[in-house]
Design a protein around this motif. Structure first.
Motif, PDB file in Angstrom:
ATOM      1  N   VAL A  86       0.837  -1.203   0.000  1.00 43.04           N
ATOM      2  CA  VAL A  86       0.000   0.000   0.000  1.00 43.04           C
ATOM      3  C   VAL A  86       0.871   1.251   0.000  1.00 43.04           C
ATOM      4  O   VAL A  86       0.563   2.236  -0.680  1.00 43.04           O
ATOM      5  N   TRP A  87       1.979   1.242   0.756  1.00 41.19           N
ATOM      6  CA  TRP A  87       2.862   2.412   0.805  1.00 41.19           C
ATOM      7  C   TRP A  87       3.393   2.730  -0.592  1.00 41.19           C
ATOM      8  O   TRP A  87       3.565   3.901  -0.933  1.00 41.19           O
ATOM      9  N   ALA A  88       3.645   1.705  -1.395  1.00 40.01           N
ATOM     10  CA  ALA A  88       4.182   1.922  -2.741  1.00 40.01           C
ATOM     11  C   ALA A  88       3.147   2.591  -3.640  1.00 40.01           C
ATOM     12  O   ALA A  88       3.487   3.460  -4.444  1.00 40.01           O
ATOM     13  N   ARG A  89       1.881   2.210  -3.471  1.00 38.73           N
ATOM     14  CA  ARG A  89       0.818   2.863  -4.238  1.00 38.73           C
ATOM     15  C   ARG A  89       0.689   4.321  -3.837  1.00 38.73           C
ATOM     16  O   ARG A  89       0.547   5.200  -4.689  1.00 38.73           O
ATOM     17  N   ALA A  90       0.750   4.590  -2.531  1.00 39.56           N
ATOM     18  CA  ALA A  90       0.646   5.968  -2.050  1.00 39.56           C
ATOM     19  C   ALA A  90       1.825   6.806  -2.538  1.00 39.56           C
ATOM     20  O   ALA A  90       1.647   7.935  -3.005  1.00 39.56           O
ATOM     21  N   VAL A  91       3.025   6.246  -2.444  1.00 41.69           N
ATOM     22  CA  VAL A  91       4.216   6.950  -2.948  1.00 41.69           C
ATOM     23  C   VAL A  91       4.100   7.146  -4.454  1.00 41.69           C
ATOM     24  O   VAL A  91       4.454   8.206  -4.977  1.00 41.69           O
ATOM     25  N   GLY A  92       3.588   6.146  -5.153  1.00 39.37           N
ATOM     26  CA  GLY A  92       3.424   6.251  -6.606  1.00 39.37           C
ATOM     27  C   GLY A  92       2.484   7.369  -7.003  1.00 39.37           C
ATOM     28  O   GLY A  92       2.767   8.130  -7.934  1.00 39.37           O
ATOM     29  N   VAL A  93       1.358   7.481  -6.316  1.00 40.05           N
ATOM     30  CA  VAL A  93       0.405   8.560  -6.618  1.00 40.05           C
ATOM     31  C   VAL A  93       1.034   9.914  -6.305  1.00 40.05           C
ATOM     32  O   VAL A  93       0.962  10.848  -7.123  1.00 40.05           O
ATOM     33  N   ALA A  94       1.671  10.036  -5.144  1.00 41.10           N
ATOM     34  CA  ALA A  94       2.308  11.310  -4.776  1.00 41.10           C
ATOM     35  C   ALA A  94       3.434  11.666  -5.741  1.00 41.10           C
ATOM     36  O   ALA A  94       3.555  12.818  -6.176  1.00 41.10           O
ATOM     37  N   ALA A  95       4.241  10.679  -6.112  1.00 41.22           N
ATOM     38  CA  ALA A  95       5.357  10.931  -7.026  1.00 41.22           C
ATOM     39  C   ALA A  95       4.844  11.287  -8.423  1.00 41.22           C
ATOM     40  O   ALA A  95       5.425  12.152  -9.097  1.00 41.22           O
ATOM     41  N   ALA A  96       3.766  10.635  -8.865  1.00 45.23           N
ATOM     42  CA  ALA A  96       3.205  10.957 -10.178  1.00 45.23           C
ATOM     43  C   ALA A  96       2.623  12.368 -10.183  1.00 45.23           C
ATOM     44  O   ALA A  96       2.752  13.092 -11.181  1.00 45.23           O
ATOM     45  N   MET A  97       1.986  12.765  -9.080  1.00 44.78           N
ATOM     46  CA  MET A  97       1.472  14.137  -8.988  1.00 44.78           C
ATOM     47  C   MET A  97       2.621  15.144  -9.031  1.00 44.78           C
ATOM     48  O   MET A  97       2.560  16.144  -9.756  1.00 44.78           O
ATOM     49  N   LEU A  98       3.658  14.867  -8.258  1.00 46.20           N
ATOM     50  CA  LEU A  98       4.821  15.750  -8.241  1.00 46.20           C
ATOM     51  C   LEU A  98       5.510  15.773  -9.604  1.00 46.20           C
ATOM     52  O   LEU A  98       5.932  16.830 -10.084  1.00 46.20           O
ATOM     53  N   SER A  99       5.584  14.618 -10.243  1.00 47.37           N
ATOM     54  CA  SER A  99       6.182  14.528 -11.574  1.00 47.37           C
ATOM     55  C   SER A  99       5.420  15.397 -12.578  1.00 47.37           C
ATOM     56  O   SER A  99       6.026  16.097 -13.393  1.00 47.37           O
ATOM     57  N   ALA A 100       4.098  15.367 -12.502  1.00 46.29           N
ATOM     58  CA  ALA A 100       3.296  16.185 -13.414  1.00 46.29           C
ATOM     59  C   ALA A 100       3.555  17.669 -13.181  1.00 46.29           C
ATOM     60  O   ALA A 100       3.720  18.443 -14.131  1.00 46.29           O
TER      61      ALA A 100
ATOM     62  N   ILE B  41       3.545  14.090 -18.525  1.00 45.56           N
ATOM     63  CA  ILE B  41       2.322  14.467 -17.808  1.00 45.56           C
ATOM     64  C   ILE B  41       1.198  13.488 -18.138  1.00 45.56           C
ATOM     65  O   ILE B  41       0.470  13.033 -17.243  1.00 45.56           O
ATOM     66  N   ALA B  42       1.048  13.134 -19.406  1.00 47.69           N
ATOM     67  CA  ALA B  42       0.008  12.180 -19.804  1.00 47.69           C
ATOM     68  C   ALA B  42       0.228  10.814 -19.143  1.00 47.69           C
ATOM     69  O   ALA B  42      -0.720  10.195 -18.640  1.00 47.69           O
ATOM     70  N   LEU B  43       1.466  10.347 -19.114  1.00 46.39           N
ATOM     71  CA  LEU B  43       1.762   9.070 -18.461  1.00 46.39           C
ATOM     72  C   LEU B  43       1.517   9.140 -16.954  1.00 46.39           C
ATOM     73  O   LEU B  43       1.048   8.169 -16.354  1.00 46.39           O
ATOM     74  N   ASP B  44       1.804  10.290 -16.345  1.00 50.28           N
ATOM     75  CA  ASP B  44       1.536  10.466 -14.912  1.00 50.28           C
ATOM     76  C   ASP B  44       0.043  10.338 -14.616  1.00 50.28           C
ATOM     77  O   ASP B  44      -0.352   9.699 -13.634  1.00 50.28           O
ATOM     78  N   VAL B  45      -0.789  10.927 -15.457  1.00 49.87           N
ATOM     79  CA  VAL B  45      -2.239  10.867 -15.255  1.00 49.87           C
ATOM     80  C   VAL B  45      -2.734   9.421 -15.364  1.00 49.87           C
ATOM     81  O   VAL B  45      -3.523   8.955 -14.541  1.00 49.87           O
ATOM     82  N   VAL B  46      -2.262   8.683 -16.357  1.00 52.60           N
ATOM     83  CA  VAL B  46      -2.657   7.280 -16.519  1.00 52.60           C
ATOM     84  C   VAL B  46      -2.178   6.455 -15.324  1.00 52.60           C
ATOM     85  O   VAL B  46      -2.891   5.578 -14.825  1.00 52.60           O
ATOM     86  N   LEU B  47      -0.996   6.741 -14.846  1.00 51.76           N
ATOM     87  CA  LEU B  47      -0.445   6.038 -13.684  1.00 51.76           C
ATOM     88  C   LEU B  47      -1.302   6.287 -12.440  1.00 51.76           C
ATOM     89  O   LEU B  47      -1.629   5.349 -11.698  1.00 51.76           O
ATOM     90  N   ILE B  48      -1.695   7.512 -12.205  1.00 46.52           N
ATOM     91  CA  ILE B  48      -2.549   7.837 -11.059  1.00 46.52           C
ATOM     92  C   ILE B  48      -3.873   7.086 -11.175  1.00 46.52           C
ATOM     93  O   ILE B  48      -4.371   6.529 -10.188  1.00 46.52           O
ATOM     94  N   LEU B  49      -4.444   7.042 -12.360  1.00 47.30           N
ATOM     95  CA  LEU B  49      -5.687   6.298 -12.576  1.00 47.30           C
ATOM     96  C   LEU B  49      -5.515   4.826 -12.214  1.00 47.30           C
ATOM     97  O   LEU B  49      -6.314   4.259 -11.462  1.00 47.30           O
ATOM     98  N   ALA B  50      -4.475   4.211 -12.720  1.00 52.46           N
ATOM     99  CA  ALA B  50      -4.259   2.778 -12.467  1.00 52.46           C
ATOM    100  C   ALA B  50      -4.043   2.496 -10.985  1.00 52.46           C
ATOM    101  O   ALA B  50      -4.561   1.506 -10.462  1.00 52.46           O
ATOM    102  N   LEU B  51      -3.304   3.334 -10.304  1.00 52.41           N
ATOM    103  CA  LEU B  51      -3.005   3.093  -8.892  1.00 52.41           C
ATOM    104  C   LEU B  51      -4.196   3.346  -7.976  1.00 52.41           C
ATOM    105  O   LEU B  51      -4.370   2.656  -6.975  1.00 52.41           O
ATOM    106  N   THR B  52      -5.019   4.320  -8.289  1.00 51.48           N
ATOM    107  CA  THR B  52      -6.120   4.665  -7.390  1.00 51.48           C
ATOM    108  C   THR B  52      -7.364   3.838  -7.635  1.00 51.48           C
ATOM    109  O   THR B  52      -8.087   3.512  -6.692  1.00 51.48           O
ATOM    110  N   VAL B  53      -7.642   3.455  -8.867  1.00 51.10           N
ATOM    111  CA  VAL B  53      -8.879   2.749  -9.169  1.00 51.10           C
ATOM    112  C   VAL B  53      -8.771   1.255  -8.874  1.00 51.10           C
ATOM    113  O   VAL B  53      -9.697   0.663  -8.332  1.00 51.10           O
ATOM    114  N   HIS B  54      -7.656   0.638  -9.190  1.00 51.96           N
ATOM    115  CA  HIS B  54      -7.567  -0.817  -9.092  1.00 51.96           C
ATOM    116  C   HIS B  54      -6.475  -1.306  -8.152  1.00 51.96           C
ATOM    117  O   HIS B  54      -6.177  -2.489  -8.127  1.00 51.96           O
TER     118      HIS B  54
END
Length: 142
Positions: free
Chosen positions: A89-103, A121-134
């Protein structure tokens, strides 16, 4: 039904077919981290490579500072991508935060390299979608 550590969940184990999005997210995190590291190394070793001077950026930092930001951020994304494969779970949270910061960082970097930044930026948005939805579908059943 229990699963061994590191086993990939299957739809027959009671998971939806969307669990593949998490595998996709882990790979994308490692890919984006690698892209950031490459972008950082270029900024560190050849600051004339970019199209504008550092004063033309949204945030006025020299390319050495930008290089370190991208390099460290890339390493964090790669490490979190590996954690996503383990269902952490920590990796998903870090992934979302890092993708937001990356954007956000790539918005600031748009003037220097617009096509690359828009792609990131486009890849960051898709990454956030994948991590938060599923993301929760990867956790092993107890």
């Amino acid at each position: 039904m229990t699963q061994s550590a590191g086993a990939v969940p299957k739809a027959s184990d009671g998971y939806s077919g969307w669990v593949g999005w998490i595998g996709f997210a882990g790979v994308m995190m490692m890919l984006l981290g690698t892209f950031h590291a490459i972008q950082g190394l270029v900024a560190l070793f050849n600051d004339e490579y970019y199209l504008v001077t550092s004063t033309g950026l949204l945030v006025s930092l020299d390319y050495t500072a930008w290089g370190w930001v991208h390099l460290i951020g890339g390493a964090v994304l790669v490490a979190a991508g590996l954690g996503v494969f383990g269902g952490q779970v920590w990796a998903r949270a870090v992934g979302v935060a890092a993708a937001m910061l990356s954007a956000v960082v790539n918005v600031a970097f748009l003037a220097a390299y617009p096509v690359w930044s828009l792609m990131m930026i486009a890849l960051d948005v898709v990454l956030i979608l994948a991590l938060t939805v599923h993301g929760s579908e990867v956790k092993a059943r107890r």
